[in-house]
Design a protein around this motif. Structure first.
Motif, short mmCIF file in Angstrom:
data_model
loop_
_atom_site.label_atom_id
_atom_site.label_comp_id
_atom_site.label_asym_id
_atom_site.label_seq_id
_atom_site.Cartn_x
_atom_site.Cartn_y
_atom_site.Cartn_z
N LEU A 165 112.19 72.17 129.84
CA LEU A 165 111.89 73.51 130.36
C LEU A 165 110.92 73.36 131.52
O LEU A 165 109.91 72.66 131.41
CB LEU A 165 111.26 74.38 129.27
N GLY A 166 111.22 74.00 132.64
CA GLY A 166 110.37 73.91 133.81
C GLY A 166 110.06 75.27 134.39
O GLY A 166 110.89 76.18 134.33
N SER A 167 108.88 75.41 134.98
CA SER A 167 108.50 76.68 135.61
C SER A 167 108.94 76.68 137.07
O SER A 167 108.17 76.99 137.97
CB SER A 167 107.00 76.92 135.49
N ASP A 168 110.17 76.32 137.29
CA ASP A 168 110.81 76.36 138.60
C ASP A 168 112.29 76.59 138.34
O ASP A 168 112.88 75.94 137.47
CB ASP A 168 110.59 75.05 139.36
N SER A 169 112.89 77.49 139.09
CA SER A 169 114.26 77.90 138.78
C SER A 169 115.28 76.78 138.92
O SER A 169 116.33 76.82 138.29
CB SER A 169 114.67 79.08 139.68
N HIS A 170 114.97 75.76 139.73
CA HIS A 170 115.94 74.68 139.92
C HIS A 170 115.74 73.53 138.94
O HIS A 170 116.12 72.38 139.22
CB HIS A 170 115.89 74.18 141.37
N THR A 171 115.20 73.84 137.78
CA THR A 171 115.06 72.84 136.72
C THR A 171 116.44 72.57 136.16
O THR A 171 116.91 73.27 135.27
CB THR A 171 114.09 73.34 135.63
N ARG A 172 117.10 71.55 136.70
CA ARG A 172 118.48 71.22 136.35
C ARG A 172 118.66 69.69 136.35
O ARG A 172 118.55 69.05 137.38
CB ARG A 172 119.46 71.81 137.37
N TYR A 173 118.94 69.13 135.16
CA TYR A 173 119.17 67.69 135.06
C TYR A 173 120.43 67.42 134.24
O TYR A 173 120.54 66.42 133.54
CB TYR A 173 117.95 67.00 134.45
N GLY A 174 121.40 68.35 134.37
CA GLY A 174 122.60 68.27 133.56
C GLY A 174 123.43 67.03 133.81
O GLY A 174 124.05 66.48 132.89
N ALA A 175 123.45 66.55 135.07
CA ALA A 175 124.24 65.37 135.39
C ALA A 175 123.71 64.13 134.70
O ALA A 175 124.43 63.13 134.56
CB ALA A 175 124.26 65.16 136.91
N LEU A 176 122.47 64.17 134.26
CA LEU A 176 121.85 63.05 133.54
C LEU A 176 121.88 63.28 132.03
O LEU A 176 121.17 62.61 131.28
CB LEU A 176 120.41 62.86 134.03
N GLY A 664 115.71 90.38 140.52
CA GLY A 664 115.33 89.13 139.86
C GLY A 664 116.17 87.92 140.17
O GLY A 664 116.02 86.89 139.51
N ASP A 665 117.05 87.96 141.16
CA ASP A 665 117.80 86.77 141.52
C ASP A 665 116.85 85.77 142.18
O ASP A 665 115.91 86.14 142.87
CB ASP A 665 118.93 87.12 142.49
N GLY A 666 117.12 84.48 141.98
CA GLY A 666 116.34 83.47 142.68
C GLY A 666 115.30 82.80 141.82
O GLY A 666 115.55 82.42 140.69
N SER A 667 114.12 82.66 142.37
CA SER A 667 113.05 81.85 141.79
C SER A 667 112.66 82.32 140.39
O SER A 667 112.76 83.50 140.06
CB SER A 667 111.84 81.88 142.71
N ALA A 668 112.15 81.36 139.61
CA ALA A 668 111.65 81.67 138.27
C ALA A 668 110.24 82.23 138.31
O ALA A 668 109.69 82.55 137.27
CB ALA A 668 111.67 80.41 137.40
N ARG A 669 109.66 82.36 139.49
CA ARG A 669 108.24 82.69 139.60
C ARG A 669 107.86 83.94 138.80
O ARG A 669 108.35 85.03 139.01
CB ARG A 669 107.85 82.85 141.07
N GLU A 670 106.95 83.73 137.86
CA GLU A 670 106.48 84.85 137.04
C GLU A 670 105.73 85.87 137.86
O GLU A 670 105.60 87.04 137.48
CB GLU A 670 105.58 84.33 135.92
N GLN A 671 105.21 85.45 139.03
CA GLN A 671 104.41 86.36 139.86
C GLN A 671 105.22 87.55 140.37
O GLN A 671 104.64 88.56 140.76
CB GLN A 671 103.78 85.60 141.02
#
Length: 782
Positions: A165-176, A664-671
C-alpha cells in the motif's frame, strides 16, 4: 488493436477464452482446447463460483484477508510506501493516534520535493522529519536523488504474492507479482496502527495480451491504447486488472513495468500479472531470488470482463491534453491533424473555462505536422533502464539542435548502469540534459514549459496545469504523453512529432547489472530496530492538523463551488507543482484549494467557517444567538419558538460543500479532501466519485460523500444553502439516504442525498469528525 468483452468470461489454461464454459460439456471444452493446441483440462466440474477463485487476484487477496468474510475484505499489507509530500502528515496522524513502532516495512522516499527549491528550508525540513521518523519508529529512509518511490519499491520491496500500500496513486508493481494499491494517507495511517484496509471484494478484469510489439513501439504506447479503450466507459473502475495471455512472454520485465504503472490512469483499484522465468531473473539480478514464485491463473478462471490486446497491432501513440485517455496513434494525428487539434482545443477550452486564457494547438502546425520544443522522460513510467537505452540507440549522438530534452533515470543503480554501457554518454553528446531521480516533471515541479508551449513527455499524466503553469497568473501550457522512443524520434526530427517506427534503428536490450552497494552505502534500513527514545524533528513549516469538530446533529452548508465538468481531478481540487512544498502545513496549503479551477472558493469557504467559529464560541458561552440567526437560520426558523430556535442553533453546524459531477480522478493525495476540511468543508455532493481513493480520503477526513441522481445536478448554485436535519442520527443509524433542503436566493426545494455503501467504521469516522478524532476516542476508551 484493443477489443473489449464487457461480460463475464472463462479463461481455460490461461490461454483460451470461452464465454459459456459452464454450459458446455467437458468434451466440448477439450475439443476447443485441442483445436487451439492446448492440453485438455483435468477439471471436470466447471462453475462460475469456483472459477472466480481461480484468478491470481483471488489467491493474493484471500491470503491477505483477515476475516472469514470473502465478500467484505479486511486486508493487511506486507509493506508500505510514502514520499516526501505525504509522509509527514501520515506520521503525525499515526503518532497522534498512539503509534509506537512501524509494524511492517515502511519506506519513506524523497523524490517529489527533492529539489528543495520553494519556501526556503521547508522541503529539507520535511526530509529531516522523515529521517527522524524512520529512526524513531523503525522505518526505511531513501534520501533525495537516490530513486523515485516506485522504482525503489520495484527493486527492493516487491515480491510475488505480496501486497503493498502506498500513499501515491501510481503504486503499481503488478508485473512483479505484487498487488499494490495507491491510497490517501489515512489508509497508510490505519496500517501503521495495525488496522485493516476494508473493501468489498473487487471485480477482476482480465487483460489478455497476445502477439509481440513491433520495433519502435514502447510500453507507453500499449498503456495509452488500453487507457483510451477503458477509461470513459469505466470498465475497470475500482476493479483489479489481471494481465494474462501468451503475449506477456514477449515483453521484458521493464516493458511490463512501464505498462503496469499506467494502469492507475484507467481508475482501476490494482493490477497483477502472470509471472514467469523473466520475472525470476529480475529478482535474481536484484539479489532477491527468494522474492520470486510463479503466479498464474488456475486451470479454469473467471473474469468479470476482458480486454483483449493484440500487441502486434499497437502503434506509437500520443495522448493530447488534458488526459491520458485523450489518445490517438501518431499516424492518425498526422492524417487528421487540423480536425483532431480543433477538437482538442474545443474540449480543452470548455475544461479551462477562462475567457482570459487562450488554449491553442493549431498554431503549432508546421507544414502539416505538429511541432514542439520540449521533451521530458522521467519518473516511474519514463525513467526506466530500457526506455533510456532505446533513446540512446535512436539518437546515436546526433545533435538535438534547439530541441530541449531532459532525461531522468529512475534510480541511481539505473543511472550507474546507463553510464557503464555509455547510454548516458551518447545522450549527453547529443545534447540531452541528464538529471537525477526525480518525479517533478510529472506533477509540475520541474521543466515547466513556456507560456502557450506544448511539451511531450513520457510521464504518467497530462492533466490541466499539471506541467506547472499558473492560469491565475495568465499562464497556460500543456503536455502530450508519448513513449520515450517516439520522443527520441521527435527530437531527431527537430521537434516534429514523429513515431519511432518511422526511424530506422535496430533496438537491442542491453544486459542489466544491479549494483546494490549504492543503496547499501546510503539507505537507512531501520525496520525492526526503532529508537523510541528519539524525538521527531519539526521544522517551522510542519504544522499539526487543526482541531476538527465531530459531526453535529444537523448541518447547514453553503455551496462554495459548483463544477459541471465530466470529471474533476485531484489536481484541480488542490494543485500540484510548487504548492506540494506546503503539504506539511495544512493551513498554508488550504489557501491553494481549487485555486486553478475556482479561485473564489477559498474566500467563500472561509466566510462561512468564520461564522461557524463564532457560533461555537457563542454556544459555549450560552449567549448572543441573535447576532447570527439572520446569517444561517432565516430560512428554517419558520414558526419556531425562541427556545426551539436556540436548540437548533446549538445543534446545527455550519460548513461548506462542493458539488462536482465526478470528482477525484488522478492522484491519491489526501490533501484534495483535507484542504476542504481545514476550510470548514463538511461534505461533497457528486453523481459518482471517480476513484475509491478520493472517496476514502473524504471519509477519513470526516466529510460525507453524498451522491445524488443525475437529474438533480442542476439544482445547486454557488451561495445556495443546504440544510440537512438529523444528519448525525442518520449516519449513526446506517441510513442509505437523507432529506436535504436547498435554499436558493428566492426559493427553496427538497433533495434526496444518498449515503450508500458506508461501512460501520466509515460511519464512526464521520461521526467522530475525522480519522484522528476517531483514533483519539478509541485511545481514550482504552
Amino acid at each position: 488493436m484493443v477489443e473489449l468483452i464487457e461480460q463475464g468470461i472463462y479463461l481455460l489454461k490461461g490461454q483460451v477464452m470461452v464465454k459459456d464454459a459452464d454450459k458446455l460439456t467437458v468434451e466440448e471444452i477439450n475439443n476447443r482446447l485441442v483445436y487451439k493446441g492446448v492440453a485438455p483440462l483435468a477439471e471436470t466440474n466447471i462453475n462460475q463460483e469456483k472459477a472466480r477463485t481461480g484468478t491470481i487476484a483471488f489467491q493474493i487477496l484471500n491470503n491477505h484477508n483477515t476475516t472469514e468474510d470473502k465478500k467484505n475484505l479486511k486486508l493487511r499489507f506486507d509493506a508500505l510506501a510514502s514520499h516526501d509530500i505525504t509522509y509527514v502528515g501520515i506520521v503525525q496522524t499515526a503518532a497522534a493516534s498512539g503509534l509506537q513502532e512501524f509494524p511492517v516495512p515502511y519506506v519513506l522516499t524523497n523524490c517529489h520535493n527533492s529539489l528543495c527549491a520553494v519556501g526556503g528550508t521547508i522541503n529539507e525540513d520535511d526530509h529531516v522529519f522523515g529521517f527522524s521518523a524512520a529512526r524513531k519508529y523503525g522505518g526505511i529512509f531513501v534520501p533525495t536523488h537516490q530513486a523515485v518511490i516506485h522504482q525503489y519499491m520495484r527493486e527492493m520491496m516487491a515480491g510475488c504474492g505480496k501486497m503493498i500500500l502506498g500513499s501515491d496513486s501510481h503504486t503499481r508493481y503488478g508485473a512483479l507479482g505484487t498487488m499494490a494499491i495507491g491510497e490517501g494517507g489515512g489508509e497508510i495511517a490505519k496500517q501503521l496502527l495495525e488496522r485493516t484496509y476494508d473493501i468489498a471484494y473487487p471485480e477482476v478484469i482480465g487483460i489478455y495480451l497476445e502477439g509481440c510489439p513491433v520495433p519502435g513501439v514502447g510500453p507507453q504506447d500499449v498503456a495509452l491504447a488500453i487507457i483510451k479503450a477503458v477509461f470513459k466507459n469505466g470498465m475497470v473502475k475500482n476493479k483489479v486488472m489481471e494481465f494474462v495471455g501468451p503475449g506477456i512472454a514477449n515483453l521484458t520485465v521493464d516493458y511490463r513495468n512501464g505498462i503496469d504503472v499506467m494502469t492507475t490512469e484507467t481508475t482501476c483499484l490494482s493490477s497483477i500479472w502472470r509471472t514467469d522465468e523473466q520475472v525470476e531473473e529480475y529478482y535474481k539480478i536484484h539479489g532477491r531470488s527468494e522474492a520470486y514464485r510463479k503466479l498464474e491463473p488456475q486451470e479454469v478462471s473467471y473474469y468479470d470482463g476482458l480486454v483483449k490486446v493484440d500487441l502486434s497491432r499497437i502503434r506509437p501513440m500520443i495522448a493530447l491534453p488534458f488526459h491520458p485517455s485523450n489518445a490517438w496513434t501518431i499516424s492518425e494525428l498526422n492524417q487528421n491533424m487540423a480536425e483532431i487539434l480543433h477538437h482538442v482545443e474545443t474540449e480543452g477550452r470548455k475544461q479551462i473555462n477562462n475567457p482570459n486564457l487562450t488554449f491553442q494547438l493549431t498554431d503549432k502546425i508546421v507544414n502539416g505536422r505538429l511541432k514542439v520544443e520540449q521533451g521530458v522522460v522521467a519518473g516511474c513510467a519514463g525513467g526506466t533502464y530500457e526506455n533510456i537505452v532505446a533513446m540512446a540507440q535512436l539518437l546515436r549522438q546526433k545533435s538535438l539542435g534547439d530541441f530541449s530534452l531532459s532525461v531522468y533515470p529512475s534510480s541511481q543503480p539505473v543511472f550507474l548502469e546507463l553510464m557503464n554501457n555509455r547510454s548516458i554518454e551518447k545522450l549527453t553528446i547529443a545534447g540531452a540534459s541528464i538529471r537525477s531521480a526525480f518525479c517533478g516533471p510529472c506533477f509540475g515541479a520541474g521543466d515547466v514549459p513556456g507560456n502557450n508551449a506544448l511539451s511531450i513527455r513520457h510521464t504518467t499524466r497530462n492533466f490541466l496545469n499539471r506541467e506547472g503553469s499558473k492560469p491565475d497568473n495568465g499562464q497556460l501550457a500543456s503536455v502530450a504523453l508519448m513513449d520515450a522512443r517516439s520522443i527520441a524520434a521527435t527530437a531527431l526530427n527537430g521537434g516534429i512529432i514523429t513515431a519511432a517506427t518511422e526511424i530506422e534503428f535496430s533496438p537491442a536490450v542491453l544486459p542489466y547489472t544491479f549494483n546494490q552497494e549504492i543503496y547499501g552505502n546510503r539507505i537507512y534500513q531501520g525496520f525492526g530496530t526503532p529508537h523510541p527514545e528519539e524525538e521527531l524533528v519539526f521544522g517551522p513549516n510542519i504544522i499539526p492538523w487543526p482541531k476538527i469538530r465531530p459531526l453535529p446533529e444537523n448541518l447547514l452548508l453553503k455551496v462554495a463551488a459548483v463544477i459541471h465538468d465530466p470529471v474533476t481531478t485531484t489536481d484541480e481540487l488542490i494543485p500540484s507543482g510548487e504548492t506540494s512544498s506546503y503539504r506539511s502545513n495544512p493551513l498554508k496549503l488550504a489557501e491553494f484549494t481549487l485555486s486553478r479551477r475556482d479561485p473564489a472558493y477559498v474566500g467563500r469557504a472561509k466566510a462561512i467557517q468564520q461564522v461557524e467559529f463564532k457560533r461555537q464560541e457563542l454556544v459555549a458561552q450560552g449567549k448572543g444567538f441573535a447576532e447570527i440567526e439572520d446569517v444561517f437560520l432565516a430560512n428554517i426558523a419558520g414558526d419556531k419558538t425562541p427556545e426551539q430556535l436556540k436548540t437548533i442553533i446549538i445543534e446545527t453546524g455550519l460548513g461548506s460543500i462542493i458539488f462536482a459531477v465526478k470528482p477525484g480522478d488522478g492522484s491519491a493525495r489526501e490533501q484534495a479532501a483535507s484542504c476542504q476540511r481545514v476550510l470548514g468543508g463538511d461534505a461533497n455532493i457528486a453523481i459518482e466519485y471517480a476513484t475509491k481513493r478520493y472517496r476514502s480520503n473524504l471519509i477519513n477526513w470526516g466529510m460525507i460523500p453524498f451522491t445524488i441522481n443525475e437529474e438533480d445536478k442542476q439544482k445547486f448554485a454557488v451561495d445556495d444553502l443546504l440544510y440537512i436535519p438529523e444528519i448525525r442520527q442518520a449516519i449513526a443509524a446506517g441510513a442509505d439516504n437523507v432529506q436535504g433542503y436547498i435554499m436558493h436566493a428566492d426559493d427553496h426545494e427538497s433533495i434526496t442525498l444518498k449515503i450508500e455503501n458506508l461501512s460501520k467504521d466509515d460511519r464512526d469516522i464521520i461521526l467522530a469528525g475525522c480519522l484522528i478524532n476517531y483514533y483519539a476516542k478509541i485511545k481514550n476508551m482504552n
